[in-house]
Design a protein around this motif. Structure first.
Motif, PDB file in Angstrom:
ATOM      1  N   LEU A   1       0.844  -1.195   0.000  1.00 42.16           N
ATOM      2  CA  LEU A   1       0.000   0.000   0.000  1.00 42.16           C
ATOM      3  C   LEU A   1       0.879   1.244   0.000  1.00 42.16           C
ATOM      4  O   LEU A   1       1.863   1.315   0.724  1.00 42.16           O
ATOM      5  CB  LEU A   1      -0.920   0.020   1.227  1.00 42.16           C
ATOM      6  CG  LEU A   1      -1.922  -1.126   1.357  1.00 42.16           C
ATOM      7  CD1 LEU A   1      -2.669  -1.017   2.680  1.00 42.16           C
ATOM      8  CD2 LEU A   1      -2.907  -1.136   0.198  1.00 42.16           C
ATOM      9  N   LYS A   2       0.520   2.239  -0.791  1.00 42.77           N
ATOM     10  CA  LYS A   2       1.293   3.465  -0.833  1.00 42.77           C
ATOM     11  C   LYS A   2       0.426   4.619  -1.308  1.00 42.77           C
ATOM     12  O   LYS A   2      -0.571   4.426  -2.005  1.00 42.77           O
ATOM     13  CB  LYS A   2       2.509   3.319  -1.737  1.00 42.77           C
ATOM     14  CG  LYS A   2       2.198   2.887  -3.160  1.00 42.77           C
ATOM     15  CD  LYS A   2       3.463   2.616  -3.938  1.00 42.77           C
ATOM     16  CE  LYS A   2       3.144   2.139  -5.359  1.00 42.77           C
ATOM     17  NZ  LYS A   2       4.374   1.856  -6.131  1.00 42.77           N
ATOM     18  N   LYS A   3       0.833   5.832  -0.933  1.00 42.31           N
ATOM     19  CA  LYS A   3       0.113   7.047  -1.301  1.00 42.31           C
ATOM     20  C   LYS A   3       1.085   8.007  -1.978  1.00 42.31           C
ATOM     21  O   LYS A   3       2.185   8.258  -1.462  1.00 42.31           O
ATOM     22  CB  LYS A   3      -0.500   7.702  -0.059  1.00 42.31           C
ATOM     23  CG  LYS A   3      -1.273   8.986  -0.345  1.00 42.31           C
ATOM     24  CD  LYS A   3      -1.860   9.563   0.935  1.00 42.31           C
ATOM     25  CE  LYS A   3      -0.787  10.023   1.878  1.00 42.31           C
ATOM     26  NZ  LYS A   3      -1.351  10.716   3.061  1.00 42.31           N
ATOM     27  N   LYS A   4       0.678   8.537  -3.115  1.00 39.82           N
ATOM     28  CA  LYS A   4       1.555   9.434  -3.857  1.00 39.82           C
ATOM     29  C   LYS A   4       1.759  10.742  -3.093  1.00 39.82           C
ATOM     30  O   LYS A   4       0.826  11.345  -2.588  1.00 39.82           O
ATOM     31  CB  LYS A   4       0.979   9.710  -5.243  1.00 39.82           C
ATOM     32  CG  LYS A   4       1.875  10.552  -6.143  1.00 39.82           C
ATOM     33  CD  LYS A   4       1.237  10.792  -7.500  1.00 39.82           C
ATOM     34  CE  LYS A   4       1.149   9.508  -8.288  1.00 39.82           C
ATOM     35  NZ  LYS A   4       0.665   9.767  -9.684  1.00 39.82           N
ATOM     36  N   ASN A   5       3.009  11.178  -3.011  1.00 34.93           N
ATOM     37  CA  ASN A   5       3.358  12.425  -2.330  1.00 34.93           C
ATOM     38  C   ASN A   5       4.273  13.219  -3.268  1.00 34.93           C
ATOM     39  O   ASN A   5       5.446  12.891  -3.442  1.00 34.93           O
ATOM     40  CB  ASN A   5       4.060  12.129  -1.000  1.00 34.93           C
ATOM     41  CG  ASN A   5       4.376  13.408  -0.239  1.00 34.93           C
ATOM     42  OD1 ASN A   5       4.052  14.510  -0.671  1.00 34.93           O
ATOM     43  ND2 ASN A   5       5.012  13.256   0.899  1.00 34.93           N
ATOM     44  N   ILE A   6       3.726  14.257  -3.886  1.00 35.40           N
ATOM     45  CA  ILE A   6       4.487  15.052  -4.857  1.00 35.40           C
ATOM     46  C   ILE A   6       5.070  16.290  -4.164  1.00 35.40           C
ATOM     47  O   ILE A   6       4.341  17.093  -3.583  1.00 35.40           O
ATOM     48  CB  ILE A   6       3.587  15.479  -6.037  1.00 35.40           C
ATOM     49  CG1 ILE A   6       3.035  14.248  -6.757  1.00 35.40           C
ATOM     50  CG2 ILE A   6       4.369  16.363  -7.008  1.00 35.40           C
ATOM     51  CD1 ILE A   6       2.118  14.572  -7.906  1.00 35.40           C
ATOM     52  N   LYS A   7       6.384  16.397  -4.202  1.00 36.88           N
ATOM     53  CA  LYS A   7       7.067  17.534  -3.591  1.00 36.88           C
ATOM     54  C   LYS A   7       7.839  18.326  -4.657  1.00 36.88           C
ATOM     55  O   LYS A   7       8.317  17.760  -5.642  1.00 36.88           O
ATOM     56  CB  LYS A   7       8.044  17.041  -2.523  1.00 36.88           C
ATOM     57  CG  LYS A   7       7.376  16.399  -1.324  1.00 36.88           C
ATOM     58  CD  LYS A   7       8.401  15.984  -0.289  1.00 36.88           C
ATOM     59  CE  LYS A   7       7.714  15.364   0.914  1.00 36.88           C
ATOM     60  NZ  LYS A   7       8.694  14.937   1.961  1.00 36.88           N
ATOM     61  N   LYS A   8       7.929  19.637  -4.432  1.00 37.54           N
ATOM     62  CA  LYS A   8       8.660  20.499  -5.356  1.00 37.54           C
ATOM     63  C   LYS A   8       9.874  21.077  -4.644  1.00 37.54           C
ATOM     64  O   LYS A   8       9.751  21.787  -3.653  1.00 37.54           O
ATOM     65  CB  LYS A   8       7.759  21.637  -5.855  1.00 37.54           C
ATOM     66  CG  LYS A   8       8.369  22.451  -6.989  1.00 37.54           C
ATOM     67  CD  LYS A   8       7.359  23.446  -7.544  1.00 37.54           C
ATOM     68  CE  LYS A   8       7.943  24.211  -8.720  1.00 37.54           C
ATOM     69  NZ  LYS A   8       6.975  25.186  -9.275  1.00 37.54           N
ATOM     70  N   ILE A   9      11.056  20.718  -5.131  1.00 35.90           N
ATOM     71  CA  ILE A   9      12.302  21.179  -4.520  1.00 35.90           C
ATOM     72  C   ILE A   9      13.148  21.860  -5.599  1.00 35.90           C
ATOM     73  O   ILE A   9      13.527  21.238  -6.602  1.00 35.90           O
ATOM     74  CB  ILE A   9      13.082  20.006  -3.900  1.00 35.90           C
ATOM     75  CG1 ILE A   9      12.200  19.284  -2.868  1.00 35.90           C
ATOM     76  CG2 ILE A   9      14.371  20.486  -3.260  1.00 35.90           C
ATOM     77  CD1 ILE A   9      12.852  18.053  -2.286  1.00 35.90           C
ATOM     78  N   ARG A  10      13.413  23.181  -5.392  1.00 32.56           N
ATOM     79  CA  ARG A  10      14.213  23.959  -6.336  1.00 32.56           C
ATOM     80  C   ARG A  10      13.668  23.839  -7.767  1.00 32.56           C
ATOM     81  O   ARG A  10      14.388  23.524  -8.707  1.00 32.56           O
ATOM     82  CB  ARG A  10      15.686  23.536  -6.287  1.00 32.56           C
ATOM     83  CG  ARG A  10      16.358  23.828  -4.967  1.00 32.56           C
ATOM     84  CD  ARG A  10      17.810  23.378  -4.990  1.00 32.56           C
ATOM     85  NE  ARG A  10      18.447  23.644  -3.711  1.00 32.56           N
ATOM     86  CZ  ARG A  10      19.715  23.323  -3.430  1.00 32.56           C
ATOM     87  NH1 ARG A  10      20.465  22.737  -4.374  1.00 32.56           N
ATOM     88  NH2 ARG A  10      20.221  23.584  -2.250  1.00 32.56           N
ATOM     89  N   ASN A  11      12.390  24.062  -7.874  1.00 32.66           N
ATOM     90  CA  ASN A  11      11.679  24.049  -9.160  1.00 32.66           C
ATOM     91  C   ASN A  11      11.617  22.667  -9.820  1.00 32.66           C
ATOM     92  O   ASN A  11      11.201  22.545 -10.969  1.00 32.66           O
ATOM     93  CB  ASN A  11      12.306  25.053 -10.143  1.00 32.66           C
ATOM     94  CG  ASN A  11      12.179  26.472  -9.642  1.00 32.66           C
ATOM     95  OD1 ASN A  11      11.156  26.842  -9.042  1.00 32.66           O
ATOM     96  ND2 ASN A  11      13.209  27.281  -9.874  1.00 32.66           N
ATOM     97  N   ASN A  12      12.081  21.647  -9.118  1.00 29.96           N
ATOM     98  CA  ASN A  12      11.996  20.279  -9.627  1.00 29.96           C
ATOM     99  C   ASN A  12      10.874  19.536  -8.898  1.00 29.96           C
ATOM    100  O   ASN A  12      10.728  19.662  -7.678  1.00 29.96           O
ATOM    101  CB  ASN A  12      13.317  19.529  -9.429  1.00 29.96           C
ATOM    102  CG  ASN A  12      14.430  20.111 -10.266  1.00 29.96           C
ATOM    103  OD1 ASN A  12      14.210  20.491 -11.413  1.00 29.96           O
ATOM    104  ND2 ASN A  12      15.631  20.192  -9.708  1.00 29.96           N
ATOM    105  N   VAL A  13      10.099  18.832  -9.643  1.00 32.61           N
ATOM    106  CA  VAL A  13       9.000  18.076  -9.051  1.00 32.61           C
ATOM    107  C   VAL A  13       9.467  16.648  -8.792  1.00 32.61           C
ATOM    108  O   VAL A  13       9.923  15.948  -9.713  1.00 32.61           O
ATOM    109  CB  VAL A  13       7.762  18.062  -9.981  1.00 32.61           C
ATOM    110  CG1 VAL A  13       6.672  17.184  -9.377  1.00 32.61           C
ATOM    111  CG2 VAL A  13       7.257  19.487 -10.192  1.00 32.61           C
ATOM    112  N   TRP A  14       9.370  16.245  -7.541  1.00 31.89           N
ATOM    113  CA  TRP A  14       9.780  14.900  -7.158  1.00 31.89           C
ATOM    114  C   TRP A  14       8.542  14.105  -6.757  1.00 31.89           C
ATOM    115  O   TRP A  14       7.728  14.540  -5.963  1.00 31.89           O
ATOM    116  CB  TRP A  14      10.752  14.952  -5.975  1.00 31.89           C
ATOM    117  CG  TRP A  14      12.019  15.690  -6.286  1.00 31.89           C
ATOM    118  CD1 TRP A  14      12.195  17.033  -6.321  1.00 31.89           C
ATOM    119  CD2 TRP A  14      13.272  15.109  -6.639  1.00 31.89           C
ATOM    120  NE1 TRP A  14      13.478  17.367  -6.650  1.00 31.89           N
ATOM    121  CE2 TRP A  14      14.180  16.192  -6.856  1.00 31.89           C
ATOM    122  CE3 TRP A  14      13.736  13.805  -6.803  1.00 31.89           C
ATOM    123  CZ2 TRP A  14      15.506  15.998  -7.217  1.00 31.89           C
ATOM    124  CZ3 TRP A  14      15.068  13.609  -7.147  1.00 31.89           C
ATOM    125  CH2 TRP A  14      15.930  14.685  -7.360  1.00 31.89           C
TER     126      TRP A  14
END
Length: 228
Positions: A183-196
């Motif tokens: 089981l997992k949940k998507k977590n989108i983070k933005k670091i220095r204009n890069n989307v991780w």
């Protein structure tokens, strides 16, 4: 428990393969009564207005338990035949879908696996979902994580009462505290204009939306259930 011998105990589990939730855990002997009880406990926590596909092994107990729970009583039009009073017939609900996975073994080795639909229309049931693989894996996890179920050691459970309590605790920690690896949940983070894109681990109860975080054992043990 009405078991013939002290060591005759079976752990009955019902499991949601999508959200990996242990729905019910019952300690009992291998009888129709225990089967009725696990189906009863399961019915109390599922949406009975939208019945899921039930899948079990080939034991007949489950079929009778499901008919008792999800059927209507029909009185035959001809009440008396050859001088005998016709008994009412239990007709399963049309929404009931149930299939069995029947495994044949010889000399301790698996010879064949047969999928058999008991209730429901073949075209309405996804054949790939007729499987007991996940519940078998969960049974293995249960034995690995619970020393009370370890045989030939001093850790095995001596009393039904305490083994049932241990099962209840295991079910709760599995559902609320221990993240499931599938089981997992998507977590989108933005670091220095890069989307991780990152995936966070979640528990079965988070997967179904009944809680928004992983519980600690302290939180679980101190939660004021009496206020619910």
């Amino acid at each position: 428990m009405d078991c013939k011998r002290e060591e005759e105990r079976w752990v009955w589990l019902s499991f949601d393969p999508k959200h990996k939730i242990i729905l019910a855990a019952h300690l009992g002997d291998m009888t129709q009564k225990s089967s009725d009880e696990i189906i009863k406990q399961t019915s109390e926590v599922i949406n009975e207005n939208n019945l899921p596909l039930f899948v079990t092994d080939g034991r007949e107990y489950y079929k009778h338990s499901l008919i008792k729970k999800y059927s209507e009583t029909i009185q035959p039009k001809t009440i008396i035949i050859n001088g005998k009073l016709q008994k009412p017939i239990l007709k399963p609900f049309k929404e009931l879908k149930y299939a069995q996975v029947i495994k044949t073994k010889k000399d301790g080795k698996l010879k064949s696996v047969k999928k058999k639909i008991i209730f429901g229309k073949t075209e309405e049931i996804d054949n790939s979902k007729i499987s007991t693989t996940l519940i078998e894996r969960q049974n293995l996890n249960l034995r690995q994580d619970n020393k009370r179920l370890t045989r030939k050691t001093i850790s095995y459970s001596k009393k039904d009462e305490w083994l049932q309590k241990a099962l209840n605790l295991y079910k709760s920690t599995h559902n609320f505290i221990k993240p499931h690896h599938s089981l997992k949940k998507k977590n989108i983070k933005k670091i220095r204009n890069n989307v991780w894109k990152k995936y966070d681990k979640i528990t079965p109860m988070m997967s179904i939306g009944l809680t928004d975080h992983i519980w600690s054992l302290k939180e679980f043990l101190t939660y004021p259930y009496h206020k619910i």
